[in-house]
Design an enzyme around this catalytic site. Structure first.
Site, PDB file in Angstrom:
ATOM      1  N   LYS A  49     -11.977  -1.571   7.241  1.00 46.92           N
ATOM      2  CA  LYS A  49     -11.305  -2.641   7.980  1.00 46.92           C
ATOM      3  C   LYS A  49     -11.807  -2.701   9.424  1.00 46.92           C
ATOM      4  O   LYS A  49     -12.203  -3.760   9.880  1.00 46.92           O
ATOM      5  CB  LYS A  49      -9.785  -2.451   7.959  1.00 46.92           C
ATOM      6  CG  LYS A  49      -9.064  -3.059   6.757  1.00 46.92           C
ATOM      7  CD  LYS A  49      -9.290  -2.351   5.462  1.00 46.92           C
ATOM      8  CE  LYS A  49      -8.518  -2.960   4.310  1.00 46.92           C
ATOM      9  NZ  LYS A  49      -8.009  -1.935   3.395  1.00 46.92           N
TER      10      LYS A  49
ATOM     11  N   TRP B 298       0.829  -1.210   0.000  1.00 50.71           N
ATOM     12  CA  TRP B 298       0.000   0.000   0.000  1.00 50.71           C
ATOM     13  C   TRP B 298       0.859   1.254   0.000  1.00 50.71           C
ATOM     14  O   TRP B 298       0.552   2.229  -0.694  1.00 50.71           O
ATOM     15  CB  TRP B 298      -0.981  -0.005   1.178  1.00 50.71           C
ATOM     16  CG  TRP B 298      -2.116  -0.955   0.978  1.00 50.71           C
ATOM     17  CD1 TRP B 298      -2.376  -2.071   1.717  1.00 50.71           C
ATOM     18  CD2 TRP B 298      -3.139  -0.898  -0.034  1.00 50.71           C
ATOM     19  NE1 TRP B 298      -3.498  -2.704   1.224  1.00 50.71           N
ATOM     20  CE2 TRP B 298      -3.980  -2.009   0.163  1.00 50.71           C
ATOM     21  CE3 TRP B 298      -3.417  -0.011  -1.073  1.00 50.71           C
ATOM     22  CZ2 TRP B 298      -5.096  -2.269  -0.646  1.00 50.71           C
ATOM     23  CZ3 TRP B 298      -4.526  -0.263  -1.880  1.00 50.71           C
ATOM     24  CH2 TRP B 298      -5.345  -1.376  -1.663  1.00 50.71           C
TER      25      TRP B 298
ATOM     26  N   ASP C 159      -0.923   6.419   6.702  1.00 47.65           N
ATOM     27  CA  ASP C 159      -2.067   5.615   6.259  1.00 47.65           C
ATOM     28  C   ASP C 159      -2.268   4.534   7.313  1.00 47.65           C
ATOM     29  O   ASP C 159      -1.473   3.598   7.422  1.00 47.65           O
ATOM     30  CB  ASP C 159      -1.766   4.997   4.892  1.00 47.65           C
ATOM     31  CG  ASP C 159      -2.855   4.017   4.441  1.00 47.65           C
ATOM     32  OD1 ASP C 159      -3.869   3.863   5.158  1.00 47.65           O
ATOM     33  OD2 ASP C 159      -2.684   3.415   3.362  1.00 47.65           O
TER      34      ASP C 159
END
Ligand SMILES: *Cc1c(COP(=O)(O)O)cnc(C)c1O
Length: 351
Positions: free
Chosen positions: A184, A90, A160
Site C-alpha cells: 500500500k 481485515w 495490522d
C-alpha cells in the site's frame, strides 16, 4: 508508487551504479545487498523513531501470514486469551485465523453498525489472562481508521498497519508488535515489515516450523532465508524518498490530511448526496469511502471519472459505493482532479 522511485528503478534495473549487475542478480549475503537490507531498516528506524529494544524484520507471506504468525507465536499453547478489536473486514479475517490457534475473545465489535466506526474506550472489554490485544489501525475496505492507539494498559498491543503504515508518525513504544505488507505505502508486494519489541519476541513459541518463528528471523538478522531482494531494494528507495523528498512522516501526514480533507469537505457539503461510509471521527486519511443515492447515479459518476482518467474508484463489493485510495504516493493533483469532479457532478445533479 512515487514516480521518481519508479524512474530510478527503471534506470538501475539492468545495472546498479558501479556494479554491472541487476539488483536481482547480486548475492543476498553480499555487501551490495546489505546496503539495501540494512539501509531500508535503518530508514524505517529513523522515520518512525523506533527504539533500540525493537527488531525490524523484513518477511514474506504478506499480511495474511501475520494473521497466523501472531497467534502461533503468542497464543497457541499459552493458556491465555487473545483479544481482538473488530473494526472491519481485515480484522475479521485475522480473527478467523486466530481462532484456529487458541482461545480468542472479541473485546470490541463494530460490525453491528456496518463497520463504520471505532469503539469507545469504555466498550473495550479485555479478558484476562490476556496474551495480547489486536487491532487494525486502518480498515482498507471500509475506510475506517483509529486516530490514536486504543488504551490497553500493560497488555501487549499488536497492530495490522498494512494500509496506513508510513502515512503518519507513530508512538512505536506503545506497541508490542506492528506489521504492514509493503504494497500500500511502502513498495511492491513481496515484503512485509514486522517491528517487534524484544520482551514480546522472547515470549514467542519455540519448536515452530522455522519460517513461522519470529525468533528465528531475529536470530538471523532477518536473513533466515533468501529475502525478497527486489522488494527490499524498492523499500529502501521509498524510505529514502520519504526522508529526503517528502521530509519525514510529519510532513507526509500533513500532506495526507490535506488530501483527505479535500474529499471529505465535498462529501460534507453535498446535503447527503455523497453519503460517507465512516463516521467523521473514524474517517481514514488513506481510503475515502462513500455512496450514491442509487446505482444509476454511481454508474454515471464512474463513466465521467473514467473519461478524466480517474480509475479504480469502485469500492469493495462488501461495502459498495466508491473507495478513493489516496495512499502516500498519490499526488495532491490527483486528489484535486477527483475533488473537482465530485463538486461538478454534485452541482450538475442538484440544479
Ligand atoms: C491489504 C491488506 C491486507 C492483506 O495483505 P496481503 O499482503 O495481501 O496478505 C491485510 N490487512 C490490511 C489492513 C490490508 O490493507
Amino acid at each position: 508508487m512515487p514516480e521518481s522511485v519508479l524512474k530510478r528503478v527503471q534506470d538501475e534495473l539492468l545495472s546498479l551504479p558501479g556494479l554491472g549487475m541487476s539488483v536481482m542478480e547480486i548475492s543476498h549475503r553480499g555487501p551490495e545487498f546489505a546496503e539495501f537490507h540494512d539501509g531500508a531498516r535503518q530508514n524505517l528506524r529513523t522515520l518512525l523513531q523506533i527504539p533500540d529494544n525493537y527488531q525490524v524484520l523484513l518477511l514474506q507471506g504478506g499480511s495474511r501470514l501475520q494473521f497466523s504468525m501472531v497467534p502461533i507465536n503468542f497464543l497457541k499453547g499459552t493458556g491465555q486469551i487473545a483479544n481482538y478489536i473488530l473494526t472491519g473486514s481485515w480484522g475479521k479475517k485475522a480473527y478467523q485465523e486466530a481462532i484456529k490457534e487458541g482461545e480468542v475473545h472479541v473485546c470490541a465489535d463494530c460490525q453491528d453498525s456496518g463497520f463504520d466506526r471505532i469503539p469507545e474506550a469504555a466498550e473495550l472489554q479485555i479478558r484476562d489472562p490476556a496474551a495480547y490485544v489486536y487491532f487494525t489501525s486502518n480498515e482498507t475496505i471500509e475506510g475506517v481508521q483509529f486516530p490514536a492507539e486504543p488504551q490497553v494498559g500493560s497488555v501487549p498491543l499488536i497492530c495490522d498497519a498494512s494500509s496506513d503504515f508510513l502515512s503518519r508518525p507513530l508512538p512505536i513504544e506503545r506497541y508490542g508488535l506492528i506489521y504492514a505488507c509493503a504494497q500500500k505505502n511502502a513498495g511492491p508486494a513481496g515484503v512485509t515489515i514486522v517491528i517487534i519489541r524484544n520482551d514480546l519476541l522472547s515470549r514467542s513459541q519455540v519448536d515452530l516450523p522455522g519460517y513461522l518463528s519470529y525468533q528465528a528471523h531475529a536470530d538471523n538478522d532477518s536473513l533466515y532465508n533468501t529475502p525478497p531482494t527486489f522488494a527490499i531494494y524498492v523499500l529502501k528507495l521509498i524510505t529514502d524518498w520519504l526522508l529526503e523528498d517528502v521530509g519525514g512522516l510529519e510532513a507526509m501526514h500533513n500532506r495526507n490530511i490535506e488530501k483527505a480533507n479535500m474529499l471529505y469537505e465535498v462529501i460534507d457539503n453535498s446535503d447527503g448526496f455523497y453519503a460517507g461510509h465512516a463516521r467523521p471521527d473514524a474517517r481514514s486519511i488513506m481510503n475515502v469511502t462513500f455512496q450514491f443515492p442509487d446505482d444509476g447515479t454511481q454508474g454515471a459518476f464512474l463513466r465521467e471519472a473514467a473519461s478524466r482518467d480517474l480509475v479504480n474508484l469502485l469500492g469493495h463489493r462488501s461495502v459498495g459505493g466508491i473507495r478513493a485510495s489516496i495512499y502516500n504516493a498519490m499526488p495532491v493533483a490527483g486528489v484535486v482532479a477527483l475533488r473537482d469532479l465530485m463538486q461538478e457532478f454534485f452541482d450538475q445533479r442538484s440544479k
